[in-house]
Design a protein around this motif. Structure first.
Motif, short mmCIF file in Angstrom:
data_model
loop_
_atom_site.label_atom_id
_atom_site.label_comp_id
_atom_site.label_asym_id
_atom_site.label_seq_id
_atom_site.Cartn_x
_atom_site.Cartn_y
_atom_site.Cartn_z
N SER A 174 -36.63 -24.14 26.69
CA SER A 174 -37.27 -24.42 25.41
C SER A 174 -36.22 -24.53 24.31
O SER A 174 -35.13 -23.97 24.41
CB SER A 174 -38.27 -23.31 25.06
OG SER A 174 -37.61 -22.07 24.97
N LYS A 175 -36.56 -25.24 23.28
CA LYS A 175 -35.60 -25.47 22.20
C LYS A 175 -35.40 -24.21 21.37
O LYS A 175 -36.28 -23.35 21.28
CB LYS A 175 -36.08 -26.61 21.32
CG LYS A 175 -36.04 -27.96 22.01
CD LYS A 175 -36.34 -29.08 21.02
CE LYS A 175 -36.21 -30.44 21.70
NZ LYS A 175 -36.37 -31.55 20.74
N ARG A 183 -35.43 -22.48 18.05
CA ARG A 183 -36.12 -22.71 16.78
C ARG A 183 -35.29 -22.14 15.63
O ARG A 183 -34.92 -20.96 15.64
CB ARG A 183 -37.51 -22.07 16.80
CG ARG A 183 -38.43 -22.68 17.87
CD ARG A 183 -39.86 -22.17 17.75
NE ARG A 183 -39.93 -20.73 17.93
CZ ARG A 183 -39.97 -20.12 19.11
NH1 ARG A 183 -39.92 -20.83 20.23
NH2 ARG A 183 -40.05 -18.81 19.20
N ALA A 201 -30.78 -31.54 13.45
CA ALA A 201 -31.88 -32.27 14.06
C ALA A 201 -31.39 -33.25 15.12
O ALA A 201 -32.17 -33.67 15.99
CB ALA A 201 -32.69 -32.99 12.99
N LYS A 202 -30.13 -33.61 15.07
CA LYS A 202 -29.57 -34.55 16.05
C LYS A 202 -29.35 -33.89 17.40
O LYS A 202 -29.17 -34.58 18.40
CB LYS A 202 -28.24 -35.12 15.53
CG LYS A 202 -28.37 -35.96 14.27
CD LYS A 202 -27.04 -36.59 13.89
CE LYS A 202 -25.98 -35.56 13.56
NZ LYS A 202 -24.70 -36.18 13.14
N ASN A 203 -29.34 -32.57 17.43
CA ASN A 203 -29.07 -31.86 18.68
C ASN A 203 -30.38 -31.60 19.43
O ASN A 203 -31.29 -30.97 18.91
CB ASN A 203 -28.34 -30.54 18.40
CG ASN A 203 -27.81 -29.90 19.65
OD1 ASN A 203 -28.56 -29.38 20.46
ND2 ASN A 203 -26.49 -29.93 19.81
N GLU A 204 -30.44 -32.07 20.65
CA GLU A 204 -31.70 -31.99 21.41
C GLU A 204 -32.07 -30.57 21.82
O GLU A 204 -33.22 -30.32 22.23
CB GLU A 204 -31.60 -32.87 22.65
CG GLU A 204 -30.52 -32.47 23.63
CD GLU A 204 -30.40 -33.40 24.81
OE1 GLU A 204 -29.73 -33.03 25.79
OE2 GLU A 204 -31.00 -34.48 24.76
N ASP A 205 -31.14 -29.63 21.70
CA ASP A 205 -31.44 -28.25 22.06
C ASP A 205 -32.03 -27.44 20.90
O ASP A 205 -32.45 -26.30 21.09
CB ASP A 205 -30.17 -27.53 22.54
CG ASP A 205 -29.61 -28.13 23.83
OD1 ASP A 205 -30.43 -28.60 24.65
OD2 ASP A 205 -28.39 -28.13 23.99
N GLU A 246 -34.55 -27.08 17.33
CA GLU A 246 -35.75 -27.54 16.63
C GLU A 246 -35.81 -26.86 15.26
O GLU A 246 -35.84 -25.62 15.19
CB GLU A 246 -37.01 -27.20 17.43
CG GLU A 246 -38.30 -27.61 16.73
CD GLU A 246 -39.55 -27.16 17.48
OE1 GLU A 246 -40.65 -27.47 17.01
OE2 GLU A 246 -39.40 -26.49 18.53
N LYS A 301 -26.01 -21.34 19.29
CA LYS A 301 -26.27 -21.14 20.72
C LYS A 301 -25.74 -19.78 21.19
O LYS A 301 -26.39 -19.10 22.01
CB LYS A 301 -25.65 -22.28 21.52
CG LYS A 301 -26.37 -23.61 21.29
CD LYS A 301 -25.79 -24.73 22.14
CE LYS A 301 -26.58 -26.02 21.94
NZ LYS A 301 -26.05 -27.13 22.77
#
Length: 209
Positions: free
Chosen positions: A2-3, A5, A24-28, A30, A118
């Protein structure tokens, strides 16, 4: 997976929008909210359930460090990363004491910011090299023979360093002038100095002001 948040809290709208656009450009990741102050953030914490909050220190009303301290028990699953222009030792140390998991200066690049998010999400703490060295220096200084000043003493110390009179400090903190003088005497004992001038000089050296 899951992303992650994320909420972004900063009172400068253009900076806030820039960070949001970048993340927002990073798919990991939200982005689940943004706020210019503590009031807006606390509303979001109730509804958005973020993993990470990026927060500045200087904001209207409650500052970022106070927010972290206030939120760390009630929102224990949310981790805070300070993102600020303040690189002074006293801010870094207080952020860590209050529960921050990371501390970055606003000139950090995109990769470092995403890495920090991360790392913190995965239970690690993240400080860039400059801040890490600053923390090491301050922790070493705190290991000296002088006792740590209390939060109230630090408040008095800051006001003393600004040149405010005992009466003005007492009025601002809603205490008696005698209480202010007691704090001053206790601080001089803890920092092993003889007068107010030496107190301010030693406090500056220790990055307490």
């Amino acid at each position: 997976m899951s992303k992650i948040r994320v909420i972004v809290v900063d009172d400068h709208q253009l900076f806030r929008e820039g960070i949001i656009s970048l993340l927002a450009k990073n798919e990991d990741l939200e982005i689940v909210g943004e706020a210019p102050s503590a009031d807006g953030l606390f509303e979001l914490l109730e509804s958005a359930n973020p993993h990470i909050v990026l927060i500045d220190i200087t904001m209207p009303g409650m500052n970022g460090l106070e927010v972290i301290e206030e939120a760390r028990e009630k929102y224990a699953d949310t981790k805070f990363i300070v993102l600020t222009m303040h690189a002074e030792g006293q801010y870094v140390v207080k952020a860590v004491r209050n529960g921050a998991y990371g501390y970055l200066i606003k000139n950090a690049d995109e990769n470092e910011l995403i890495t920090a998010i991360k790392n913190v999400f995965n239970g690690k703490k993240h400080f860039n090299n400059e801040i890490s060295q600053l923390m090491i220096g301050n922790m070493a200084i705190e290991g000296e023979s002088h006792k740590k000043l209390s939060d109230r003493e630090l408040e008095v110390l800051t006001l003393v360093s600004e040149g405010q009179t005992t009466k003005a400090i007492a009025d601002q903190l809603f205490v008696s002038a005698r209480t202010v003088e007691t704090h001053r005497v206790n601080m001089m004992k803890k920092l092993k100095v003889q007068n107010t001038a030496e107190l301010i000089k030693k406090a500056a050296h220790l990055n307490l002001i």
